[in-house]
Design an enzyme around this catalytic site. Structure first.
Site, PDB file in Angstrom:
ATOM      1  N   LYS A   1      16.225  59.073 -37.126  1.00 17.51           N
ATOM      2  CA  LYS A   1      16.218  60.502 -36.794  1.00 17.51           C
ATOM      3  C   LYS A   1      17.610  61.129 -36.883  1.00 17.51           C
ATOM      4  O   LYS A   1      17.963  62.026 -36.126  1.00 17.51           O
ATOM      5  CB  LYS A   1      15.591  60.749 -35.417  1.00 17.51           C
ATOM      6  CG  LYS A   1      14.239  60.086 -35.216  1.00 17.51           C
ATOM      7  CD  LYS A   1      13.284  60.328 -36.386  1.00 17.51           C
ATOM      8  CE  LYS A   1      12.920  61.801 -36.545  1.00 17.51           C
ATOM      9  NZ  LYS A   1      12.021  62.007 -37.736  1.00 17.51           N
ATOM     10  N   HIS A  44      17.964  51.060 -41.652  1.00 14.83           N
ATOM     11  CA  HIS A  44      18.417  51.482 -40.323  1.00 14.83           C
ATOM     12  C   HIS A  44      19.196  50.348 -39.644  1.00 14.83           C
ATOM     13  O   HIS A  44      19.536  50.448 -38.469  1.00 14.83           O
ATOM     14  CB  HIS A  44      17.224  51.833 -39.420  1.00 14.83           C
ATOM     15  CG  HIS A  44      16.515  53.110 -39.778  1.00 14.83           C
ATOM     16  ND1 HIS A  44      17.184  54.232 -40.207  1.00 14.83           N
ATOM     17  CD2 HIS A  44      15.195  53.440 -39.741  1.00 14.83           C
ATOM     18  CE1 HIS A  44      16.297  55.204 -40.423  1.00 14.83           C
ATOM     19  NE2 HIS A  44      15.093  54.745 -40.159  1.00 14.83           N
ATOM     20  N   ARG A 100      24.375  61.442 -36.455  1.00 14.07           N
ATOM     21  CA  ARG A 100      23.938  62.691 -35.816  1.00 14.07           C
ATOM     22  C   ARG A 100      24.277  62.647 -34.337  1.00 14.07           C
ATOM     23  O   ARG A 100      24.236  61.589 -33.707  1.00 14.07           O
ATOM     24  CB  ARG A 100      22.432  62.865 -35.999  1.00 14.07           C
ATOM     25  CG  ARG A 100      21.880  64.211 -35.528  1.00 14.07           C
ATOM     26  CD  ARG A 100      20.372  64.280 -35.706  1.00 14.07           C
ATOM     27  NE  ARG A 100      19.875  65.612 -35.436  1.00 14.07           N
ATOM     28  CZ  ARG A 100      18.579  65.928 -35.406  1.00 14.07           C
ATOM     29  NH1 ARG A 100      17.664  64.993 -35.639  1.00 14.07           N
ATOM     30  NH2 ARG A 100      18.193  67.171 -35.152  1.00 14.07           N
ATOM     31  N   SER A 114      14.861  64.031 -31.002  1.00 15.61           N
ATOM     32  CA  SER A 114      14.062  63.858 -32.210  1.00 15.61           C
ATOM     33  C   SER A 114      13.348  62.505 -32.215  1.00 15.61           C
ATOM     34  O   SER A 114      12.171  62.405 -32.599  1.00 15.61           O
ATOM     35  CB  SER A 114      14.965  63.983 -33.439  1.00 15.61           C
ATOM     36  OG  SER A 114      14.202  63.942 -34.623  1.00 15.61           O
ATOM     37  N   THR A 156      17.247  71.401 -50.990  1.00 14.19           N
ATOM     38  CA  THR A 156      17.302  70.436 -49.876  1.00 14.19           C
ATOM     39  C   THR A 156      17.466  71.131 -48.527  1.00 14.19           C
ATOM     40  O   THR A 156      17.805  70.487 -47.537  1.00 14.19           O
ATOM     41  CB  THR A 156      18.448  69.426 -50.090  1.00 14.19           C
ATOM     42  OG1 THR A 156      19.697  70.129 -50.196  1.00 14.19           O
ATOM     43  CG2 THR A 156      18.220  68.584 -51.333  1.00 14.19           C
ATOM     44  N   SER A 157      17.197  72.431 -48.482  1.00 15.14           N
ATOM     45  CA  SER A 157      17.223  73.123 -47.187  1.00 15.14           C
ATOM     46  C   SER A 157      16.074  72.613 -46.323  1.00 15.14           C
ATOM     47  O   SER A 157      15.041  72.145 -46.838  1.00 15.14           O
ATOM     48  CB  SER A 157      17.085  74.635 -47.386  1.00 15.14           C
ATOM     49  OG  SER A 157      15.779  74.970 -47.830  1.00 15.14           O
ATOM     50  N   GLU A 203      13.964  74.243 -44.564  1.00 16.90           N
ATOM     51  CA  GLU A 203      12.759  75.050 -44.755  1.00 16.90           C
ATOM     52  C   GLU A 203      11.986  74.600 -45.995  1.00 16.90           C
ATOM     53  O   GLU A 203      10.761  74.473 -45.973  1.00 16.90           O
ATOM     54  CB  GLU A 203      13.141  76.532 -44.888  1.00 16.90           C
ATOM     55  CG  GLU A 203      13.703  77.163 -43.626  1.00 16.90           C
ATOM     56  CD  GLU A 203      15.119  76.683 -43.293  1.00 16.90           C
ATOM     57  OE1 GLU A 203      15.481  76.719 -42.099  1.00 16.90           O
ATOM     58  OE2 GLU A 203      15.851  76.258 -44.228  1.00 16.90           O
ATOM     59  N   PHE A 254       6.526  65.647 -38.393  1.00 12.28           N
ATOM     60  CA  PHE A 254       7.587  64.724 -38.775  1.00 12.28           C
ATOM     61  C   PHE A 254       8.915  65.461 -38.885  1.00 12.28           C
ATOM     62  O   PHE A 254       9.950  64.980 -38.431  1.00 12.28           O
ATOM     63  CB  PHE A 254       7.239  64.055 -40.107  1.00 12.28           C
ATOM     64  CG  PHE A 254       8.342  63.181 -40.653  1.00 12.28           C
ATOM     65  CD1 PHE A 254       8.580  61.931 -40.104  1.00 12.28           C
ATOM     66  CD2 PHE A 254       9.153  63.606 -41.700  1.00 12.28           C
ATOM     67  CE1 PHE A 254       9.596  61.117 -40.587  1.00 12.28           C
ATOM     68  CE2 PHE A 254      10.170  62.812 -42.188  1.00 12.28           C
ATOM     69  CZ  PHE A 254      10.391  61.568 -41.631  1.00 12.28           C
ATOM     70  N   MET A 255       8.885  66.627 -39.497  1.00 11.11           N
ATOM     71  CA  MET A 255      10.077  67.471 -39.580  1.00 11.11           C
ATOM     72  C   MET A 255       9.887  68.591 -38.566  1.00 11.11           C
ATOM     73  O   MET A 255       9.112  69.531 -38.794  1.00 11.11           O
ATOM     74  CB  MET A 255      10.264  68.011 -41.000  1.00 11.11           C
ATOM     75  CG  MET A 255      10.460  66.912 -42.031  1.00 11.11           C
ATOM     76  SD  MET A 255      10.849  67.535 -43.701  1.00 11.11           S
ATOM     77  CE  MET A 255      12.531  68.113 -43.454  1.00 11.11           C
ATOM     78  N   ARG A 256      10.578  68.495 -37.433  1.00 10.56           N
ATOM     79  CA  ARG A 256      10.353  69.432 -36.339  1.00 10.56           C
ATOM     80  C   ARG A 256      11.169  70.713 -36.485  1.00 10.56           C
ATOM     81  O   ARG A 256      10.661  71.761 -36.843  1.00 10.56           O
ATOM     82  CB  ARG A 256      10.683  68.757 -34.995  1.00 10.56           C
ATOM     83  CG  ARG A 256       9.711  67.657 -34.589  1.00 10.56           C
ATOM     84  CD  ARG A 256      10.107  67.048 -33.263  1.00 10.56           C
ATOM     85  NE  ARG A 256      10.074  68.034 -32.192  1.00 10.56           N
ATOM     86  CZ  ARG A 256      11.161  68.516 -31.574  1.00 10.56           C
ATOM     87  NH1 ARG A 256      12.377  68.113 -31.935  1.00 10.56           N
ATOM     88  NH2 ARG A 256      11.046  69.406 -30.609  1.00 10.56           N
TER      89      ARG A 256
END
Length: 278
Positions: free
Chosen positions: A49, A109, A131, A139, A227-228, A230, A255-257
């Protein structure tokens, strides 16, 4: 009863050198550790995440010279093998990687201490994205709520303690990021999610140069646009909408919040014991 018990056992995390991993990954550990990396491999490395799908799409757009149609050739999780993936009877991540032509773009990961030794021995390129721990934790919590092959996260209060103590899949965020941050003998590009969010074009240029690509300004602007968050949230090749509900139940949480940065200013403080964000 026996089947239910077996399924429940697969949901539980098991440890390798103190790092909690999915049971299926542990069962395939020998194959993973013996994976043969190649000198021209590029390995995308992230804590869960932390923008894994985002950086994958950026890398693929660069590799395909901004050709959107080529990036639609397959759902994103099939374009770059996840080398620790193991869920029989499907081919494992190692098997998928072996079948790929060079140069390969792979992802993981894994913390540094669990990475297959051949990556170090072959001086591969590593692309790491970190992150902010606070945003990452939120997330990850919602991801575990909707992911049907991971343990139930419990309440937010319970999960907070679990995350801080490093008892989640792939271990401690603090140790993971610190471990990759301290790598300085190898070819590694260390990026921050917040930097990509703030100035995507500048960070994408870094990735492009690291990959040895030289794309013109028009193509670069196209990659920034495509790759934005939105765009990717509406793209079935990246939003995991093709994954069965029995694995990712997006009625619980998408999945994409939001893809937001909750903290405008951040500093990363390194010490001998901890890497924290404030």
């Amino acid at each position: 009863m026996a089947l239910a018990a077996a399924l429940e056992g697969q949901l539980q995390l098991r440890e390798v050198l103190g790092i909690p991993l999915q049971a299926s990954t542990v069962d395939n550990w020998s194959q993973i550790q013996n994976f043969e990396a190649k000198p021209d491999d590029l390995l995308i490395c992230t804590y869960p995440k932390s923008g894994t799908t985002w950086i994958q799409e950026i890398v693929d757009m660069i590799e395909q010279n901004g050709d959107v149609e080529k990036c639609q050739r397959a759902i994103i999780q099939h374009r770059h093998p996840f080398i620790v993936w193991a869920r029989p009877p499907q081919p494992s991540g190692v098997e998928k990687a072996k079948a790929m032509p060079s140069p390969r773009i792979l992802r993981t990961h894994l913390p540094t201490q669990l990475l297959p030794p051949s990556f170090w021995e072959n001086n591969c390129k590593f692309l790491y994205v970190a992150r902010n721990a606070k945003d990452c934790m939120v997330s990850y919590y919602h991801f575990q709520r909707m992911n049907q092959i991971l343990p139930d996260p419990g309440t937010w209060e319970e999960y907070f303690e679990t995350f801080i103590s490093g008892k989640v899949g792939w271990g401690s965020w603090f140790d993971h990021v610190k471990g990759w941050w301290e790598i300085n003998r190898y070819q590694i590009l260390f990026l921050f999610y917040e930097d990509i969010k703030r100035d995507s074009k500048h960070e994408i240029q870094k990735v492009m140069q690291f990959m040895g690509k030289d794309l013109d300004e028009t193509v670069l602007d196209k990659i920034v646009q495509e790759t934005s968050f939105e765009k990717m949230k509406e793209n079935p090749m990246t939003n995991r909408s093709t994954v069965p509900k029995s694995i990712l139940d997006q009625s619980i949480s998408p999945f994409m919040r939001k893809g937001l940065c909750g903290f405008k200013y951040y500093t990363f403080i390194l010490s001998s014991n901890i890497l924290s964000a404030s």
